[in-house]
Design a protein around this motif. Sequence first.
Motif, PDB file in Angstrom:
ATOM      1  N   UNK A   4      62.461 -30.786   3.209  1.00  0.00           N
ATOM      2  CA  UNK A   4      61.627 -31.905   3.643  1.00  0.00           C
ATOM      3  C   UNK A   4      60.433 -31.333   4.411  1.00  0.00           C
ATOM      4  N   UNK A   5      59.289 -31.308   3.733  1.00  0.00           N
ATOM      5  CA  UNK A   5      58.095 -30.703   4.322  1.00  0.00           C
ATOM      6  C   UNK A   5      57.593 -31.474   5.538  1.00  0.00           C
ATOM      7  N   UNK A   6      57.796 -32.763   5.586  1.00  0.00           N
ATOM      8  CA  UNK A   6      57.341 -33.573   6.713  1.00  0.00           C
ATOM      9  C   UNK A   6      58.108 -33.185   7.982  1.00  0.00           C
ATOM     10  N   UNK A   7      59.411 -33.021   7.855  1.00  0.00           N
ATOM     11  CA  UNK A   7      60.223 -32.600   9.008  1.00  0.00           C
ATOM     12  C   UNK A   7      59.875 -31.185   9.453  1.00  0.00           C
ATOM     13  N   UNK A   8      59.645 -30.307   8.492  1.00  0.00           N
ATOM     14  CA  UNK A   8      59.277 -28.929   8.824  1.00  0.00           C
ATOM     15  C   UNK A   8      57.963 -28.870   9.584  1.00  0.00           C
ATOM     16  N   UNK A   9      56.984 -29.630   9.132  1.00  0.00           N
ATOM     17  CA  UNK A   9      55.683 -29.659   9.799  1.00  0.00           C
ATOM     18  C   UNK A   9      55.832 -30.245  11.199  1.00  0.00           C
ATOM     19  N   UNK A  10      56.636 -31.280  11.337  1.00  0.00           N
ATOM     20  CA  UNK A  10      56.857 -31.884  12.654  1.00  0.00           C
ATOM     21  C   UNK A  10      57.494 -30.881  13.607  1.00  0.00           C
TER      22      UNK A  10
END
Length: 74
Positions: A4-10
């Motif tokens: 999950x790229x969104x969680x990683x970026x967060x």
Amino acid sequence: MNFNEVNEVAQLKAETKLIARKRKKSSKLDVHRYQLCKLFHAGATKAELQRWLIKKKGMRVDWTTVKRWLDKNA
């Protein structure tokens, strides 16, 4: 397992906030803020301000320190 790229970026952004804390210690140039700003706006170069600090105030600073300080404060 899904990526999950969104969680990683967060998570990365949260880590960056912890790492990149603002400097709490004031600069030794802050004491001479008024004089430095006045001299700079009157046309003094950064190297000339460095010499002024050395000769008149007895402060040993590099001209790049003066440049960075002026970029933030003047």
